[in-house]
Design a protein around this motif. Structure first.
Motif, mmCIF file in Angstrom:
data_model
loop_
_atom_site.group_PDB
_atom_site.id
_atom_site.type_symbol
_atom_site.label_atom_id
_atom_site.label_comp_id
_atom_site.label_asym_id
_atom_site.label_seq_id
_atom_site.Cartn_x
_atom_site.Cartn_y
_atom_site.Cartn_z
ATOM 1 N N GLN A 238 0.826 -1.131 0.069
ATOM 2 C CA GLN A 238 0.093 0.033 0.003
ATOM 3 C C GLN A 238 0.727 1.412 -0.085
ATOM 4 O O GLN A 238 1.735 1.474 0.623
ATOM 5 C CB GLN A 238 -0.889 0.056 1.295
ATOM 6 N N THR A 239 0.405 2.161 -0.877
ATOM 7 C CA THR A 239 1.100 3.640 -0.593
ATOM 8 C C THR A 239 0.001 4.641 -0.359
ATOM 9 O O THR A 239 -1.330 4.259 -0.007
ATOM 10 C CB THR A 239 1.701 3.893 -1.945
ATOM 11 N N CYS A 240 0.164 5.980 -0.652
ATOM 12 C CA CYS A 240 -0.816 7.067 -0.503
ATOM 13 C C CYS A 240 -1.780 6.761 -1.521
ATOM 14 O O CYS A 240 -1.530 6.110 -2.611
ATOM 15 C CB CYS A 240 0.258 8.090 -0.881
ATOM 16 N N CYS A 241 -3.120 6.925 -1.085
ATOM 17 C CA CYS A 241 -4.094 6.900 -2.138
ATOM 18 C C CYS A 241 -4.065 7.926 -3.228
ATOM 19 O O CYS A 241 -4.855 7.904 -4.239
ATOM 20 C CB CYS A 241 -5.443 7.187 -1.453
ATOM 21 N N GLY A 242 -3.018 8.866 -3.359
ATOM 22 C CA GLY A 242 -3.121 9.825 -4.446
ATOM 23 C C GLY A 242 -3.789 11.095 -4.235
ATOM 24 O O GLY A 242 -3.946 11.932 -5.103
ATOM 25 N N GLN A 243 -4.718 11.313 -3.100
ATOM 26 C CA GLN A 243 -5.208 12.505 -2.746
ATOM 27 C C GLN A 243 -4.219 13.847 -2.878
ATOM 28 O O GLN A 243 -4.699 14.772 -3.622
ATOM 29 C CB GLN A 243 -5.978 12.317 -1.450
ATOM 30 N N PRO A 244 -2.969 13.821 -2.399
ATOM 31 C CA PRO A 244 -2.322 15.090 -2.464
ATOM 32 C C PRO A 244 -1.939 15.443 -3.949
ATOM 33 O O PRO A 244 -2.153 16.600 -4.295
ATOM 34 C CB PRO A 244 -0.920 14.577 -1.705
ATOM 35 N N ALA A 245 -1.601 14.418 -4.559
ATOM 36 C CA ALA A 245 -1.159 14.749 -5.947
ATOM 37 C C ALA A 245 -2.522 15.215 -6.669
ATOM 38 O O ALA A 245 -2.621 16.043 -7.722
ATOM 39 C CB ALA A 245 -0.918 13.550 -6.649
ATOM 40 N N ASN B 161 -5.402 16.468 -5.538
ATOM 41 C CA ASN B 161 -5.595 17.881 -5.123
ATOM 42 C C ASN B 161 -4.661 19.326 -5.631
ATOM 43 O O ASN B 161 -4.982 20.332 -5.739
ATOM 44 C CB ASN B 161 -5.714 17.904 -3.706
ATOM 45 N N SER B 162 -3.560 18.738 -6.030
ATOM 46 C CA SER B 162 -2.551 19.496 -6.555
ATOM 47 C C SER B 162 -2.529 20.029 -7.874
ATOM 48 O O SER B 162 -1.555 20.553 -8.441
ATOM 49 C CB SER B 162 -1.049 19.241 -5.996
ATOM 50 N N GLY B 163 -3.494 19.112 -8.627
ATOM 51 C CA GLY B 163 -3.538 19.125 -10.181
ATOM 52 C C GLY B 163 -2.515 18.336 -10.762
ATOM 53 O O GLY B 163 -2.396 18.398 -11.922
ATOM 54 N N ALA B 164 -1.995 17.397 -10.103
ATOM 55 C CA ALA B 164 -0.968 16.393 -10.785
ATOM 56 C C ALA B 164 -1.752 15.160 -11.091
ATOM 57 O O ALA B 164 -1.720 13.889 -10.712
ATOM 58 C CB ALA B 164 0.301 15.802 -9.889
ATOM 59 N N ARG B 165 -2.714 15.233 -11.959
ATOM 60 C CA ARG B 165 -3.585 14.264 -12.655
ATOM 61 C C ARG B 165 -2.796 13.195 -13.012
ATOM 62 O O ARG B 165 -3.374 11.935 -12.901
ATOM 63 C CB ARG B 165 -4.627 14.744 -13.554
ATOM 64 N N ALA B 166 -2.025 13.148 -13.941
ATOM 65 C CA ALA B 166 -1.294 12.005 -14.555
ATOM 66 C C ALA B 166 -0.811 11.281 -13.294
ATOM 67 O O ALA B 166 -0.727 10.280 -13.118
ATOM 68 C CB ALA B 166 -0.175 12.227 -15.497
ATOM 69 N N GLU B 167 -0.074 11.883 -12.435
ATOM 70 C CA GLU B 167 0.495 11.040 -11.087
ATOM 71 C C GLU B 167 -0.661 10.479 -10.390
ATOM 72 O O GLU B 167 -0.539 9.258 -9.923
ATOM 73 C CB GLU B 167 1.445 12.092 -10.434
ATOM 74 N N ALA B 168 -1.616 11.087 -10.351
ATOM 75 C CA ALA B 168 -2.798 10.532 -9.363
ATOM 76 C C ALA B 168 -3.383 9.716 -10.119
ATOM 77 O O ALA B 168 -3.616 8.474 -9.493
ATOM 78 C CB ALA B 168 -3.754 11.549 -9.140
ATOM 79 N N THR B 169 -3.434 9.421 -11.431
ATOM 80 C CA THR B 169 -3.864 8.596 -12.283
ATOM 81 C C THR B 169 -3.201 7.245 -12.007
ATOM 82 O O THR B 169 -3.728 6.112 -11.977
ATOM 83 C CB THR B 169 -4.248 8.665 -13.556
ATOM 84 N N ALA B 170 -1.945 7.200 -12.101
ATOM 85 C CA ALA B 170 -0.827 6.242 -11.919
ATOM 86 C C ALA B 170 -1.139 5.490 -10.574
ATOM 87 O O ALA B 170 -1.224 4.340 -10.467
ATOM 88 C CB ALA B 170 0.662 6.645 -11.998
ATOM 89 N N ARG C 82 -13.554 6.173 -3.215
ATOM 90 C CA ARG C 82 -15.020 5.964 -3.504
ATOM 91 C C ARG C 82 -15.521 7.204 -4.308
ATOM 92 O O ARG C 82 -16.459 6.501 -5.461
ATOM 93 C CB ARG C 82 -15.776 5.962 -2.199
ATOM 94 N N VAL C 83 -15.271 8.081 -4.435
ATOM 95 C CA VAL C 83 -15.794 9.334 -5.306
ATOM 96 C C VAL C 83 -14.858 9.732 -6.264
ATOM 97 O O VAL C 83 -15.377 9.832 -7.313
ATOM 98 C CB VAL C 83 -16.027 10.406 -4.274
ATOM 99 N N GLN C 84 -13.414 10.095 -5.941
ATOM 100 C CA GLN C 84 -12.762 10.721 -7.010
ATOM 101 C C GLN C 84 -12.310 9.640 -8.113
ATOM 102 O O GLN C 84 -11.885 10.009 -9.219
ATOM 103 C CB GLN C 84 -11.691 11.429 -6.477
ATOM 104 N N TYR C 85 -11.744 8.561 -7.604
ATOM 105 C CA TYR C 85 -11.325 7.339 -8.400
ATOM 106 C C TYR C 85 -12.263 7.210 -9.893
ATOM 107 O O TYR C 85 -11.661 7.306 -10.918
ATOM 108 C CB TYR C 85 -11.046 5.941 -7.876
ATOM 109 N N PRO C 86 -13.543 7.030 -9.623
ATOM 110 C CA PRO C 86 -14.167 6.801 -10.830
ATOM 111 C C PRO C 86 -14.211 8.078 -11.814
ATOM 112 O O PRO C 86 -14.323 8.068 -12.968
ATOM 113 C CB PRO C 86 -15.732 6.615 -10.433
ATOM 114 N N GLU C 87 -14.128 9.458 -11.086
ATOM 115 C CA GLU C 87 -14.002 10.594 -11.952
ATOM 116 C C GLU C 87 -12.906 10.387 -12.901
ATOM 117 O O GLU C 87 -12.823 11.098 -14.018
ATOM 118 C CB GLU C 87 -14.172 11.591 -11.070
ATOM 119 N N LEU C 88 -11.704 10.013 -12.151
ATOM 120 C CA LEU C 88 -10.313 9.890 -12.831
ATOM 121 C C LEU C 88 -10.492 9.145 -14.281
ATOM 122 O O LEU C 88 -9.853 9.425 -15.169
ATOM 123 C CB LEU C 88 -9.311 9.378 -12.137
ATOM 124 N N PHE C 89 -11.450 8.051 -14.172
ATOM 125 C CA PHE C 89 -11.410 7.251 -15.242
ATOM 126 C C PHE C 89 -12.642 7.249 -16.112
ATOM 127 O O PHE C 89 -13.070 6.577 -16.696
ATOM 128 C CB PHE C 89 -11.312 5.848 -14.836
#
Length: 255
Positions: A46-53, A55-64, A91-98
């Motif tokens: 497990q790592t970070c869920c990607g929320q900081p990335a 929220n900071s606009g780093a969408r590609a990194e958050a998607t990875a 629950r909310v933001q992952y589906p929005e990413l894809f």
């Protein structure tokens, strides 16, 4: 006779803050989930869920990060998270990413549908009530993501009301942000500190012994401000109290 259903196999998504700063929240989560009849696994890697990335606009990194996390959490009956903000990210933001990637959208939605903030899962899904005790008065702060994205408000209070000896005192401005906001407190420290000052004053004048909440980031922010102001109020994640682990060192007291 119909055989009893096997216990649900629950994946605990620990969160990076809990892992690095306050592991006893993770152990409290396991204790409560097992008491509620679950088989708990903690997926390795497990790592970070990607929320900081995100929220900071780093969408590609958050998607990875999201793709890696989805692959890690698939195959469990439920994914339980001791954090409203991290649970809301999955629950909310992952589906929005894809939304424009049908293959990953289906996987994200499947994981999202089985992801719960821990107190909502214990209260609403398992219908469990704690059999623990703590002689103290406590007040509760509603963290922004859990409250606004997941509707987490009554669930922790219902669980805490079953902790013998614990009295809950209302907190003025309980639904108001504490000033943490993830990267917000880094980008806008003066505003963050002003918000935290008001929150700490409300907590300190509540008359409570303990401050409880469901997100470690908020708790660290508020506990730090209370300590700097000389307050005697001690901060705990609500699951620690619910699981019978509210008698140990408070947040910021570990040595």
């Amino acid at each position: 006779m119909t055989p009893a259903a096997p216990p649900p196999r629950v994946a605990l998504f620990v969160t990076c803050l809990v892992d690095l700063i306050r592991p006893r929240i993770g152990f409290a989560a396991i204790r409560a989930l097992e008491a509620a009849g679950c088989t708990v696994v903690v997926p390795a890697g497990q790592t970070c869920c990607g929320q900081p990335a995100l929220n900071s606009g780093a969408r590609a990194e958050a998607t990875a990060i999201a793709k890696r996390t989805i692959a890690l959490l698939e195959g469990h009956d439920a994914i339980v998270v001791p954090s409203g903000s991290c649970a809301a990210t999955i629950r909310v933001q992952y589906p929005e990413l894809f939304e424009h990637d049908p293959a990953w959208l289906a996987r994200a939605e499947a994981v999202a549908a089985r992801t719960y903030e821990i107190m909502a899962y214990l209260d609403e899904v398992r219908g469990w009530r704690p059999d623990t005790a703590l002689d103290a008065t406590a007040t509760y702060h509603d963290s922004c993501s859990g409250l606004r994205e997941l509707g987490i408000k009554a669930q922790p209070r219902r669980l805490l009301n079953h902790v013998a000896g614990l009295s809950l005192i209302p907190l003025k401005g309980a639904e108001t942000c504490c000033g943490f906001g993830g990267t917000f407190c880094v980008k806008y420290p003066a505003i963050s500190n002003a918000i935290a000052t008001e929150k700490a004053a409300a907590i300190d004048t509540s008359g409570a012994d303990l401050l409880l909440a469901g997100d470690l980031g908020c708790l660290m922010n508020m506990a730090g401000k209370l300590h700097r102001d000389g307050s005697a109020v001690r901060a705990f994640h609500a699951i620690e109290v619910i699981a019978g682990m509210g008698g140990g060192p408070a947040i910021g007291e570990e040595t």
